[in-house]
Design a protein around this motif. Structure first.
Motif, PDB file in Angstrom:
ATOM      1  N   ALA A  64      50.952 -34.982 -56.301  1.00  0.00           N
ATOM      2  CA  ALA A  64      50.490 -34.287 -57.493  1.00  0.00           C
ATOM      3  C   ALA A  64      51.653 -33.713 -58.285  1.00  0.00           C
ATOM      4  O   ALA A  64      52.745 -33.481 -57.745  1.00  0.00           O
ATOM      5  CB  ALA A  64      49.534 -33.159 -57.090  1.00  0.00           C
ATOM      6  N   ASN A  65      51.426 -33.470 -59.555  1.00  0.00           N
ATOM      7  CA  ASN A  65      52.410 -32.813 -60.404  1.00  0.00           C
ATOM      8  C   ASN A  65      52.757 -31.444 -59.819  1.00  0.00           C
ATOM      9  O   ASN A  65      51.877 -30.638 -59.526  1.00  0.00           O
ATOM     10  CB  ASN A  65      51.834 -32.653 -61.815  1.00  0.00           C
ATOM     11  N   LYS A  66      54.053 -31.194 -59.629  1.00  0.00           N
ATOM     12  CA  LYS A  66      54.557 -29.957 -59.017  1.00  0.00           C
ATOM     13  C   LYS A  66      54.021 -29.753 -57.602  1.00  0.00           C
ATOM     14  O   LYS A  66      54.007 -28.618 -57.094  1.00  0.00           O
ATOM     15  CB  LYS A  66      54.206 -28.736 -59.888  1.00  0.00           C
ATOM     16  N   GLY A  67      53.624 -30.841 -56.976  1.00  0.00           N
ATOM     17  CA  GLY A  67      53.050 -30.735 -55.633  1.00  0.00           C
ATOM     18  C   GLY A  67      53.955 -31.271 -54.538  1.00  0.00           C
ATOM     19  O   GLY A  67      53.475 -31.538 -53.431  1.00  0.00           O
ATOM     20  N   TYR A  68      55.269 -31.406 -54.826  1.00  0.00           N
ATOM     21  CA  TYR A  68      56.164 -31.974 -53.803  1.00  0.00           C
ATOM     22  C   TYR A  68      57.599 -31.476 -53.954  1.00  0.00           C
ATOM     23  O   TYR A  68      58.051 -31.087 -55.028  1.00  0.00           O
ATOM     24  CB  TYR A  68      56.147 -33.503 -53.875  1.00  0.00           C
ATOM     25  N   ILE A  69      58.295 -31.486 -52.830  1.00  0.00           N
ATOM     26  CA  ILE A  69      59.729 -31.223 -52.749  1.00  0.00           C
ATOM     27  C   ILE A  69      60.423 -32.578 -52.821  1.00  0.00           C
ATOM     28  O   ILE A  69      59.958 -33.549 -52.226  1.00  0.00           O
ATOM     29  CB  ILE A  69      60.076 -30.503 -51.434  1.00  0.00           C
ATOM     30  N   ARG A  96      54.136 -31.696 -50.479  1.00  0.00           N
ATOM     31  CA  ARG A  96      54.649 -32.847 -49.757  1.00  0.00           C
ATOM     32  C   ARG A  96      56.164 -32.950 -49.927  1.00  0.00           C
ATOM     33  O   ARG A  96      56.756 -32.264 -50.770  1.00  0.00           O
ATOM     34  CB  ARG A  96      53.950 -34.125 -50.232  1.00  0.00           C
ATOM     35  N   LEU A  97      56.786 -33.793 -49.137  1.00  0.00           N
ATOM     36  CA  LEU A  97      58.216 -34.065 -49.249  1.00  0.00           C
ATOM     37  C   LEU A  97      58.385 -35.520 -49.659  1.00  0.00           C
ATOM     38  O   LEU A  97      57.950 -36.429 -48.950  1.00  0.00           O
ATOM     39  CB  LEU A  97      58.930 -33.814 -47.917  1.00  0.00           C
ATOM     40  N   VAL A  98      59.004 -35.741 -50.817  1.00  0.00           N
ATOM     41  CA  VAL A  98      59.272 -37.088 -51.309  1.00  0.00           C
ATOM     42  C   VAL A  98      60.779 -37.350 -51.189  1.00  0.00           C
ATOM     43  O   VAL A  98      61.589 -36.587 -51.729  1.00  0.00           O
ATOM     44  CB  VAL A  98      58.826 -37.254 -52.780  1.00  0.00           C
ATOM     45  N   ILE A  99      61.133 -38.411 -50.473  1.00  0.00           N
ATOM     46  CA  ILE A  99      62.540 -38.790 -50.328  1.00  0.00           C
ATOM     47  C   ILE A  99      62.738 -40.127 -51.027  1.00  0.00           C
ATOM     48  O   ILE A  99      62.193 -41.146 -50.611  1.00  0.00           O
ATOM     49  CB  ILE A  99      62.951 -38.895 -48.850  1.00  0.00           C
ATOM     50  N   ASP A 120      55.256 -37.432 -39.730  1.00  0.00           N
ATOM     51  CA  ASP A 120      54.655 -36.375 -40.552  1.00  0.00           C
ATOM     52  C   ASP A 120      53.995 -37.036 -41.761  1.00  0.00           C
ATOM     53  O   ASP A 120      54.675 -37.540 -42.651  1.00  0.00           O
ATOM     54  CB  ASP A 120      55.729 -35.388 -41.014  1.00  0.00           C
ATOM     55  N   PRO A 121      52.679 -37.056 -41.813  1.00  0.00           N
ATOM     56  CA  PRO A 121      51.968 -37.748 -42.915  1.00  0.00           C
ATOM     57  C   PRO A 121      52.208 -37.130 -44.287  1.00  0.00           C
ATOM     58  O   PRO A 121      51.867 -37.728 -45.300  1.00  0.00           O
ATOM     59  CB  PRO A 121      50.496 -37.631 -42.502  1.00  0.00           C
ATOM     60  N   ARG A 122      52.809 -35.954 -44.328  1.00  0.00           N
ATOM     61  CA  ARG A 122      53.083 -35.312 -45.614  1.00  0.00           C
ATOM     62  C   ARG A 122      54.349 -35.856 -46.267  1.00  0.00           C
ATOM     63  O   ARG A 122      54.607 -35.597 -47.440  1.00  0.00           O
ATOM     64  CB  ARG A 122      53.229 -33.800 -45.424  1.00  0.00           C
ATOM     65  N   ILE A 123      55.159 -36.616 -45.506  1.00  0.00           N
ATOM     66  CA  ILE A 123      56.444 -37.122 -46.016  1.00  0.00           C
ATOM     67  C   ILE A 123      56.241 -38.497 -46.637  1.00  0.00           C
ATOM     68  O   ILE A 123      55.628 -39.383 -46.035  1.00  0.00           O
ATOM     69  CB  ILE A 123      57.494 -37.186 -44.897  1.00  0.00           C
ATOM     70  N   VAL A 124      56.781 -38.673 -47.844  1.00  0.00           N
ATOM     71  CA  VAL A 124      56.676 -39.941 -48.566  1.00  0.00           C
ATOM     72  C   VAL A 124      58.077 -40.520 -48.763  1.00  0.00           C
ATOM     73  O   VAL A 124      58.956 -39.846 -49.323  1.00  0.00           O
ATOM     74  CB  VAL A 124      56.010 -39.748 -49.946  1.00  0.00           C
ATOM     75  N   LEU A 125      58.300 -41.746 -48.301  1.00  0.00           N
ATOM     76  CA  LEU A 125      59.557 -42.451 -48.538  1.00  0.00           C
ATOM     77  C   LEU A 125      59.322 -43.486 -49.633  1.00  0.00           C
ATOM     78  O   LEU A 125      58.494 -44.386 -49.474  1.00  0.00           O
ATOM     79  CB  LEU A 125      60.048 -43.135 -47.259  1.00  0.00           C
ATOM     80  N   THR A 126      60.051 -43.392 -50.729  1.00  0.00           N
ATOM     81  CA  THR A 126      59.816 -44.299 -51.853  1.00  0.00           C
ATOM     82  C   THR A 126      60.663 -45.567 -51.775  1.00  0.00           C
ATOM     83  O   THR A 126      60.361 -46.548 -52.451  1.00  0.00           O
ATOM     84  CB  THR A 126      60.140 -43.613 -53.186  1.00  0.00           C
TER      85      THR A 126
END
Length: 259
Positions: A64-69, A96-99, A120-126
């Protein structure tokens, strides 16, 4: 063999070039120590982007907008992403954490990062992203974190600042050269300090006046036009000292990325 060749190139460039350009005072100090000569410090630059109203890539990621580190880095040990993942995973945050980034080639370390991130399901690797995707990821982040152990002058940090992001970075000399407020640095390699500062800053977005001050400072110190003019001046000085107008200007990427 590869390391030896790179060190030889560094030494030869530092010793025999008519002029040496370093991207930071840290790099200039290394040139001074290893080659016993002075280098001209010309920082990396960063353009000031226009905000993106698009969110299709974020929707694809499920954030989400402003919903991640956000962290933007290669999957190598000196970027400290293992510290970030460990600190984040121990926090109960609604963000969430986006890397954004990847490895140039598969290593045991890159495989390790993917393994711990997948736990950790909150972590997103792009993976590696550029253009509009990267524009959106920077433009809608809540907090940018750079936990590096080693940098020349971190372009990712300059980019985050150009988007007006709240940032948290390790206290290594190259990051300190950007001259952020003291509370935006954590002790390098100290997971507990990283965790504490991340919890504090993730809830404190920058005010509009703070964002404008950041953009003004970037324009004054990291503007590409000014950087280009300084670089041309060094080349002209080098040409003026050469015989036969042969240029051997060396750009020192000794302590990190060059321009």
């Amino acid at each position: 063999a590869a390391k030896a060749l790179l060190r030889l190139g560094e030494k030869l460039g530092g010793l025999f070039a008519h002029e040496v350009i370093a991207v930071s005072s840290v790099a200039a100090g290394i040139v001074r120590a290893r080659c016993r000569r002075e280098a001209t410090v010309i920082h990396n630059g960063v353009p000031l982007p226009s905000p993106s109203g698009n969110r299709d890539y974020l929707d694809k990621l499920g954030v989400a907008n402003k919903g991640y580190i956000l962290a933007v880095a290669r999957f190598v040990p000196e970027k400290g992403l293992h510290d970030l993942i460990e600190a984040y995973s121990s926090l109960d945050l609604p963000y969430r954490l986006v890397i954004a980034g990847d490895a140039d080639h598969e290593t045991e370390y890159s495989r390790y990062l993917r393994r711990v991130a997948s736990a950790d399901p909150r972590i997103v690797l792009t993976g590696y992203i550029t253009g509009e995707a990267l524009h959106q990821v920077y433009g809608h982040a809540r907090l940018f974190v750079l936990p590096s152990y080693h940098e020349g002058l971190p372009i990712a940090l300059l980019e985050a600042l150009s988007y007006g992001l709240s940032v948290l970075v390790s206290d290594i000399p190259a990051n300190r050269e950007v001259e952020l407020p003291a509370n935006r640095y954590f002790r390098c390699g100290d997971g507990r300090d990283l965790k504490t500062k991340m919890r504090q800053l993730v809830e404190k977005e920058l005010s509009e006046s703070e964002r404008e001050q950041l953009r003004k400072r970037l324009q004054e110190q990291f503007d590409w036009q000014i950087i280009a003019e300084k670089t041309v001046a060094v080349y002209r000085r080098a040409v003026g000292t050469m015989k036969g107008h042969r240029s051997t200007v060396s750009e020192a990427g000794i302590a990190g990325s060059g321009k």
